[in-house]
Design an enzyme around this catalytic site. Structure first.
Site, PDB file in Angstrom:
ATOM      1  CB  SER A 154     -28.294  27.672 -13.761  1.00 17.94           C
ATOM      2  OG  SER A 154     -28.567  28.144 -14.946  1.00 17.94           O
ATOM      3  CE  LYS A 192     -31.611  29.925 -15.522  1.00 18.56           C
ATOM      4  NZ  LYS A 192     -30.362  30.614 -15.893  1.00 18.56           N
TER       5      LYS A 192
END
Length: 233
Positions: A154, A192
Site C-alpha cells: 500500500s 502509513k
C-alpha cells in the site's frame, strides 16, 4: 541513496532553476526523463520531497525549490547539461538476518529488527528482540531508532515495497504528511502517511487500490517516523 531517475530529475530541476529561475513543468520533466506518463514524475517528486532534496512552495504553480544536492554534487553537470549516466554504488547485504556487509564495522550501528509491519492491512506488532540489522551511521541522526520489515504494497507510490526494511526514528509526535509507524487501539501497527484534520487522524496509503482510514485521536498512537529504508536485491 537516490535511484537513477530520482537523481536525474533532481539534476534537471536544479539546472532549470539556475538557468531560468522557474521550475520545469511536469511535461518538460516527463520529456527530459523519457517517461511515458506524468504520474511517474509525481512519484519521483514525492520521493525527492520525502528524502529532503526538494520542497514544494505553497500557493504557487510549478513552484519547486531544491533544498540540497547529493553528496557527489561536484560531479553534477553544468547548467543546462543533460543528466549524467547513473553509476550505482552497491553495498551487498542480507538485511533479514545479518544486515549490510561492510568492510569497516565502525561505520555501522546495530538496530533491533522488530518484525513485520503492514503496508496494507494492519497486522499485530511483532516485538522480536532476537534479530538485528546493521545500518550505516550516515543513515541515522540523533535519537533512538529501530527497523521493521515491510509486508504489503500500500506504500509503493512512496517508494516503499514489500520486503523492504524501513528505518524508524522513535517518536510519539509527527507532522501532517509524515510517514509514520502508527499503533491502532493498542494492538495493531501499520506504516502509513499521517494526516490530521481537527480531532480526526487519517492514515493514508500511497496506493490507489487502498482506502484512507479515519480514526479518532484516542485510537492512534504514533510510535515512530520513517527516516530511510534498506532494500535487498
Amino acid at each position: 541513496m537516490l535511484t537513477r531517475k530520482q537523481y536525474e530529475l533532481l539534476v534537471f530541476i536544479d539546472a532549470r532553476l539556475k538557468e531560468t529561475g522557474v521550475s520545469p513543468s511536469f511535461d518538460e520533466m516527463k520529456e527530459a526523463l523519457d517517461l511515458r506518463s506524468k504520474s511517474g514524475i509525481h512519484r519521483l517528486i514525492t520521493a525527492l520531497e520525502e528524502r529532503g532534496f526538494i520542497r514544494r512552495l505553497a500557493h504557487r504553480a510549478r513552484a519547486l525549490e531544491v533544498v540540497r544536492l547529493p553528496e557527489n554534487a561536484a560531479e553534477m553537470p553544468a547548467r543546462g547539461a543533460p543528466p549524467p549516466r547513473f553509476s550505482p554504488r552497491v553495498v551487498k547485504g542480507d538485511f533479514r538476518f545479518s544486515g549490510t556487509v561492510v568492510s569497516d564495522p565502525s561505520e555501522t550501528i546495530q538496530l533491533p529488527l522488530y518484525g513485520r509491519i503492514a503496508a496494507g492491512t494492519p497486522i499485530e506488532a511483532l516485538r522480536d528482540h532476537s534479530n538485528y540489522v546493521d545500518v550505516p551511521k550516515s543513515f541515522l541522526g540523533a535519537g533512538e531508532h529501530y527497523a521493521l520489515e515491510v509486508e504489503g504494497d500500500s506504500m509503493v507510490e512512496a517508494g516503499i515495497l514489500d520486503g523492504d526494511t524501513v528505518l524508524i526514528r522513535r517518536t510519539d509526535t509527527a507532522d501532517t504528511g509524515d510517514i509514520v509507524v502508527a499503533l491502532l487501539e493498542g494492538i495493531e501497527v501499520t506504516l502509513k502517511r499521517l494526516r490530521r484534520k481537527g480531532d480526526s487522524v487519517a492514515l493514508e496509503p500511497a496506493n490507489k487500490a487502498y482506502e484512507t482510514r479515519i480514526f479518532g485521536p484516542d485510537q492512534v498512537r504514533v510510535q515512530g517516523r520513517l527516516i530511510g529504508l534498506l532494500r535487498k536485491y
